[in-house]
Design a protein around this motif. Structure first.
Motif, PDB file in Angstrom:
ATOM      1  N   ASP A 176       1.620 -12.705   9.096  1.00 35.69           N
ATOM      2  CA  ASP A 176       2.065 -11.824  10.186  1.00 35.69           C
ATOM      3  C   ASP A 176       1.220 -12.005  11.444  1.00 35.69           C
ATOM      4  N   ALA A 177      -0.109 -12.086  11.249  1.00 33.60           N
ATOM      5  CA  ALA A 177      -1.010 -12.219  12.408  1.00 33.60           C
ATOM      6  C   ALA A 177      -0.777 -13.538  13.127  1.00 33.60           C
ATOM      7  N   LEU A 178      -0.624 -14.619  12.359  1.00 36.56           N
ATOM      8  CA  LEU A 178      -0.403 -15.932  12.971  1.00 36.56           C
ATOM      9  C   LEU A 178       0.958 -15.986  13.658  1.00 36.56           C
ATOM     10  N   GLN A 179       1.967 -15.416  13.007  1.00 45.01           N
ATOM     11  CA  GLN A 179       3.319 -15.424  13.588  1.00 45.01           C
ATOM     12  C   GLN A 179       3.343 -14.669  14.913  1.00 45.01           C
ATOM     13  N   ALA A 180       2.729 -13.477  14.924  1.00 47.81           N
ATOM     14  CA  ALA A 180       2.728 -12.663  16.146  1.00 47.81           C
ATOM     15  C   ALA A 180       1.980 -13.365  17.279  1.00 47.81           C
ATOM     16  N   SER A 181       0.849 -13.994  16.935  1.00 46.98           N
ATOM     17  CA  SER A 181       0.052 -14.694  17.941  1.00 46.98           C
ATOM     18  C   SER A 181       0.816 -15.885  18.520  1.00 46.98           C
ATOM     19  N   LEU A 182       1.486 -16.648  17.659  1.00 49.00           N
ATOM     20  CA  LEU A 182       2.262 -17.808  18.126  1.00 49.00           C
ATOM     21  C   LEU A 182       3.463 -17.381  18.971  1.00 49.00           C
ATOM     22  N   GLN A 183       4.089 -16.260  18.586  1.00 48.53           N
ATOM     23  CA  GLN A 183       5.229 -15.757  19.369  1.00 48.53           C
ATOM     24  C   GLN A 183       4.793 -15.392  20.787  1.00 48.53           C
ATOM     25  N   ARG A 184       3.590 -14.797  20.891  1.00 50.36           N
ATOM     26  CA  ARG A 184       3.088 -14.435  22.219  1.00 50.36           C
ATOM     27  C   ARG A 184       2.734 -15.694  23.022  1.00 50.36           C
ATOM     28  N   ALA A 185       2.099 -16.667  22.353  1.00 50.74           N
ATOM     29  CA  ALA A 185       1.737 -17.913  23.043  1.00 50.74           C
ATOM     30  C   ALA A 185       2.983 -18.674  23.484  1.00 50.74           C
TER      31      ALA A 185
END
Length: 371
Positions: free
Chosen positions: A266-275
């Motif tokens: 979840d943390a990686l997905q959210a961070s990549l979505q923002r990037a």
């Protein structure tokens, strides 16, 4: 002549199962229709696009007559969806199909059943096995997103199925990333016992995802030289296979990578979505920088805008600065349900492998890109 007497929902369910493969535009008008076969109270609904054929059965026929006709699939489904729930009938009158429900009445054109191109089943079944619908659906969902869409290498526009002993392997690649998953069967498949490899077309895979349920109900898979058949519930799906030689996927999967980190999905997905917000359609690259106990995600664009985010993670390997297409990372994260994932890296020039800590059967290989 009355053909069917039932409720809207009981007729709509089998119609929706078969109508998914019917194309809106066809050179052959008959392919926009579905074949309606009535043998007494038993009714079969069949659709095809020449490559795939779906058949489903129901018991709502009226009378003991046997007859067949074809009718426009989309129109019939759209009419039923628009009608309120309640009793309804289908009947044939002057070579037209009449749909009646309450005070509503629709008359639809039909085409002769003998013009409908039924796919013939191959008699030389080389292997057959049974597995749960849930297991097959999960196997497909972990791999399907890596299939090519309209690649000139037509064998990539599908999914490789490998039958090896009691193991079923599914592989898909578009040349930039590769997804691999396997499942072990409870019982050995029937057949000659030899290793078999077949490529199932993209459209068949997507239709299976839509039709299969998350249940322990069985699905029987049968392989022949040029086709595959799936039987589950009241549904039979018959599909041609893609001819061609699939790439050697074992050579593509890197081995012996020493740099590993486990990170929250979840943390990686959210961070990549923002990037990804600052990436463009032409350039989807993001940088991933690994240092002690930290994963840094960075993206920039032509307007010199920047995004940077740090994710805390247990990591004590080499310092690595590597670029990836953010879409390829988001695709895999969207199709996994696990809380955490493991990323294995060699160096900044070699492919990364994403695996699941508690499931050895899944691997996702993604090539790096220059940032």
């Amino acid at each position: 002549m009355e053909l069917v007497s039932t409720t809207r929902d009981k007729l709509l369910k089998p119609l929706q199962l078969v109508s998914g493969i019917v194309e809106r535009r066809h050179t052959l008008p008959i392919l926009a229709n579905l074949l309606f076969k009535k043998n007494g109270s038993s009714v079969s609904l069949i659709s095809t696009d020449i490559e795939i054929q779906i058949t489903t059965h129901a018991d709502f026929g009226v009378g003991s007559d046997n007859l067949s006709t074809t009718v426009g699939a989309r129109k019939l489904v759209d009419i039923l969806r628009a009608l309120p729930e309640g009793a309804m009938t289908l009947s044939l009158k002057d070579s037209k199909m009449v749909v009646q429900s309450g005070k509503s009445r629709f008359t639809l054109q039909t085409l002769a059943a003998n013009e409908f191109p039924i796919m013939s089943e191959s008699p030389d079944v080389s292997a057959s096995w049974e597995m749960s619908q849930k297991s097959l659906k999960q196997l497909i969902s972990q791999v399907h997103f890596a299939m090519a869409q309209q690649d000139i290498r037509y064998y990539l526009n599908g999914m490789l199925f490998v039958l090896e002993g009691q193991r079923i392997i599914a592989v898909a690649t578009d040349g930039h990333r590769l997804a691999y998953s396997h499942v072990d069967l409870d019982k050995a498949p029937s057949g000659n016992g030899q290793k078999q490899e077949v490529i199932i077309p993209r459209k068949t895979i997507l239709e299976l995802q839509h039709l299969l349920e998350d249940s322990e109900d069985p699905v029987v898979v049968s392989l022949a030289s040029n086709q595959v058949k799936f039987n589950f519930g009241d549904v039979e799906l018959l599909s041609k296979l893609v001819e061609g030689k699939f790439p050697d996927f074992q050579r593509v999967i890197p081995k012996g990578q020493n740099n590993k980190l486990v990170v929250s999905r979840d943390a990686l997905q959210a961070s990549l979505q923002r990037a990804a917000i600052l990436t463009t359609d032409k350039f989807k690259g993001v940088r991933c920088i690994l240092s002690d106990n930290c994963l840094t995600i960075q993206s920039t664009n032509a307007e010199q805008e920047e995004a940077q985010e740090d994710i805390e993670t247990e990591y004590s390997g080499d310092k690595i600065d590597i670029g990836f297409n953010v879409s390829y990372l988001l695709d895999v994260l969207a199709n996994l349900k696990n809380e955490s994932i493991q990323i294995c890296l060699g160096d900044s020039n070699s492919s990364a492998v994403i695996t699941l800590p508690e499931q050895e059967g899944f691997k996702y290989v993604v090539m790096p890109m220059r940032i």
